[in-house]
Design a protein around this motif. Sequence first.
Motif: not given
Length: 340
Positions: A34-52
């Motif tokens: 439940g940390l990333v839910g929905g299109v906007e959450a995933e868009r931001r998370y992918r863009f930030a690349q933090v886990a990378d």
Amino acid sequence: MPQNVEFDIPLPSWTTPELAAARERHLQWARRWGLVGGVEAERRYRFAQVADVAAYSYPDAVGADLDLAFDVNGWFFLFDDQFDVPLGEDPPAVSVCEELIDLLRLPPGTAPSSSSPLGDAFADVWGRMAEGMSRRWQERTARHWMDYLSANLTEACDRRAGFVADSGEWMRLRRKVIGVSPSIDVCERVGRFEVPAPAVHSTAVESAREIVTDVIILVNEVYSLENNEARDAPNLVTCLVRERQCTRPEAIVELRRRADAQLRRLPRVREHASGLCGPLGLPEAAQEAVDRYLDAISAYMRGIYDWHRLAGRYTPHVAQHASPTTPGYLNLTNLAAPTP
């Protein structure tokens, strides 16, 4: 400007060939908790690349161990952004901090006392980190996690109280709140080895950790400068500008100078560590573990730098969406908002 600043870290770069696959597996984990839910959450998370960051920092990690490294680092940044709330507000993550400190006093695998997604996800990664590791390692790493969580409470308290730290006070806090100590504990876990006592507590090993921590802080302070300025949040560069009455570029040069000075210490520290275990009466395998640990945390330091230069988190795009009155880029409340 900060993304164009270079640090001289004379170590080879490395990237896992599993990057793309590990990123997708991590996103599945983040959705599941439940940390990333929905299109906007995933868009931001992918863009930030933090886990990378894990893809550049843990050469020993493959398969499930690499997944653990991704999940730990993704959790770190999601949790960190929960403290980025409008000025005058109390971050809800304060209560999560306190609950997790209590959790870390219990055996790994204990269910968290709350049902928050961040608490549940942390319990998952902590249980996986502890798996197969000695009780001594678990206790050491739990202390590092508690130091990190307590430092977040300190930072939240200071921000709410309007306390303005000087550069020395800020650096002392950053050594804990940046979370390097539990992150380099992951080096042992994914490498499936441990540095035994008393070697792990020696000045040589402690000094190596100090060097790695300070270099990472100095890199992060430069690369996060624009985000921090947009949020009117503390940063070592702005501390030095205020204290020394110098320019922003001059303060950045000083941070690079400090990083160079720390890196010059590393060969001497490694030389001291190279003959550490014999006089301590430890077997040859212990010395091999010390040497491997120093290699691993040095690679982690280099990887962190490489990731800072690539990650979307430190681009002007993120800084443009930051202000003292808005939640952090990966704040869970922000992720429910429409796309800017």
